[in-house]
Design a protein around this motif. Sequence first.
Motif, PDB file in Angstrom:
ATOM      1  N   ALA A  99       0.833  -1.208   0.000  1.00 52.57           N
ATOM      2  CA  ALA A  99       0.000   0.000   0.000  1.00 52.57           C
ATOM      3  C   ALA A  99       0.869   1.260   0.000  1.00 52.57           C
ATOM      4  CB  ALA A  99      -0.955   0.001   1.199  1.00 52.57           C
ATOM      5  N   GLY A 100       1.939   1.225  -0.791  1.00 58.46           N
ATOM      6  CA  GLY A 100       2.795   2.398  -0.945  1.00 58.46           C
ATOM      7  C   GLY A 100       3.755   2.647   0.200  1.00 58.46           C
ATOM      8  N   ARG A 101       3.785   1.748   1.180  1.00 55.65           N
ATOM      9  CA  ARG A 101       4.600   1.961   2.383  1.00 55.65           C
ATOM     10  C   ARG A 101       5.731   0.921   2.434  1.00 55.65           C
ATOM     11  NH1 ARG A 101       2.731  -0.029   7.595  1.00 55.65           N
ATOM     12  NH2 ARG A 101       3.891   0.946   9.290  1.00 55.65           N
ATOM     13  N   VAL A 102       6.980   1.409   2.684  1.00 57.73           N
ATOM     14  CA  VAL A 102       8.124   0.499   2.806  1.00 57.73           C
ATOM     15  C   VAL A 102       8.057  -0.173   4.169  1.00 57.73           C
ATOM     16  CG1 VAL A 102      10.647   0.362   2.985  1.00 57.73           C
ATOM     17  CG2 VAL A 102       9.597   1.801   1.215  1.00 57.73           C
ATOM     18  N   ILE A 103       7.921  -1.498   4.176  1.00 56.92           N
ATOM     19  CA  ILE A 103       7.759  -2.225   5.442  1.00 56.92           C
ATOM     20  C   ILE A 103       8.882  -3.243   5.674  1.00 56.92           C
ATOM     21  CG2 ILE A 103       5.262  -1.902   5.613  1.00 56.92           C
ATOM     22  CD1 ILE A 103       4.898  -4.614   4.266  1.00 56.92           C
ATOM     23  N   GLY A 104       9.817  -3.315   4.742  1.00 57.40           N
ATOM     24  CA  GLY A 104      10.939  -4.230   4.941  1.00 57.40           C
ATOM     25  C   GLY A 104      12.045  -3.940   3.948  1.00 57.40           C
TER      26      GLY A 104
END
Lengths: 150, 150
Positions: free
Chosen positions: A60-65
């Motif tokens: 969803a457009g968010r860097v999570i890793g």
Amino acid sequence: MTDLDIRPATPDDIPAIVALLADDPLGAQRESPDDLTPYLAAFERLDTDPNQHLVVAVRAGRVIGTLQLTIIPGLSRQGATRSLIEAVRIHADERGSGLGGELIQWAVDTSRRLGCQLVQLTSDKKRTDAHRFYERLGFTASHEGFKLSL
Amino acid sequence: MTDLDIRPATPDDIPAIVALLADDPLGAQRESPDDLTPYLAAFERLDTDPNQHLVVAVRAGRVIGTLQLTIIPGLSRQGATRSLIEAVRIHADERGSGLGGELIQWAVDTSRRLGCQLVQLTSDKKRTDAHRFYERLGFTASHEGFKLSL
């Protein structure tokens, strides 16, 4: 786990990657998220090296890793190429979600595709949860990992 | 210890390097010194990668040691570049002569010259003599080393 994308990092991802590196019991002491200059210079070195693969996991457009994979040719083991996994970080909100496993699986699949016969990594002896995680993924803790700071 | 030369490996050194890799309790099971084809192909991959430094230690025209040093840029630790030492081998006649220490010192000096902030390596848990050797040279066994064969 829908719409997860694992893709090469771009300069625009640097703030998010550095935030992940700093949000860590060991990383908190050694990162400087308020000054991105050294990270941008390092990104340039990574980006111009075809054996380096710095990726981000995005949902969803968010860097999570994030994870860094290095391809290392060599003579030993009958000229085997190996890969090295470094700097694996998962956003605090996503720990335990299976994302770590997906990132490592990406690294293993990419290593195989690029002709590697071996994947290796080291993990600080303090990170005992990480050690169980890697063993569940099929890795063997066969080696001692030595470091020397210069 | 006179006239020791540590220099980049050439294709002509491959038979001697492979002999060193095979003359080892672990290497004996995984090398094929009778067929150099895969090693020559691997040498080509190493030779065209500016971040790879495969060296031989030579005395009186004879290859008596080898080591591979890889330079690895990265974002973590404020954009630190690190180096990785692999495939350290010393000829049986030369073990205990101090040559291993000279080869590692070459790797440390070269890493510093190339701007690395950290030198790392892994050593099979069966190689307990090697572990004492690296600790004497100032390395810390701070990490678990994981491997996955593909």
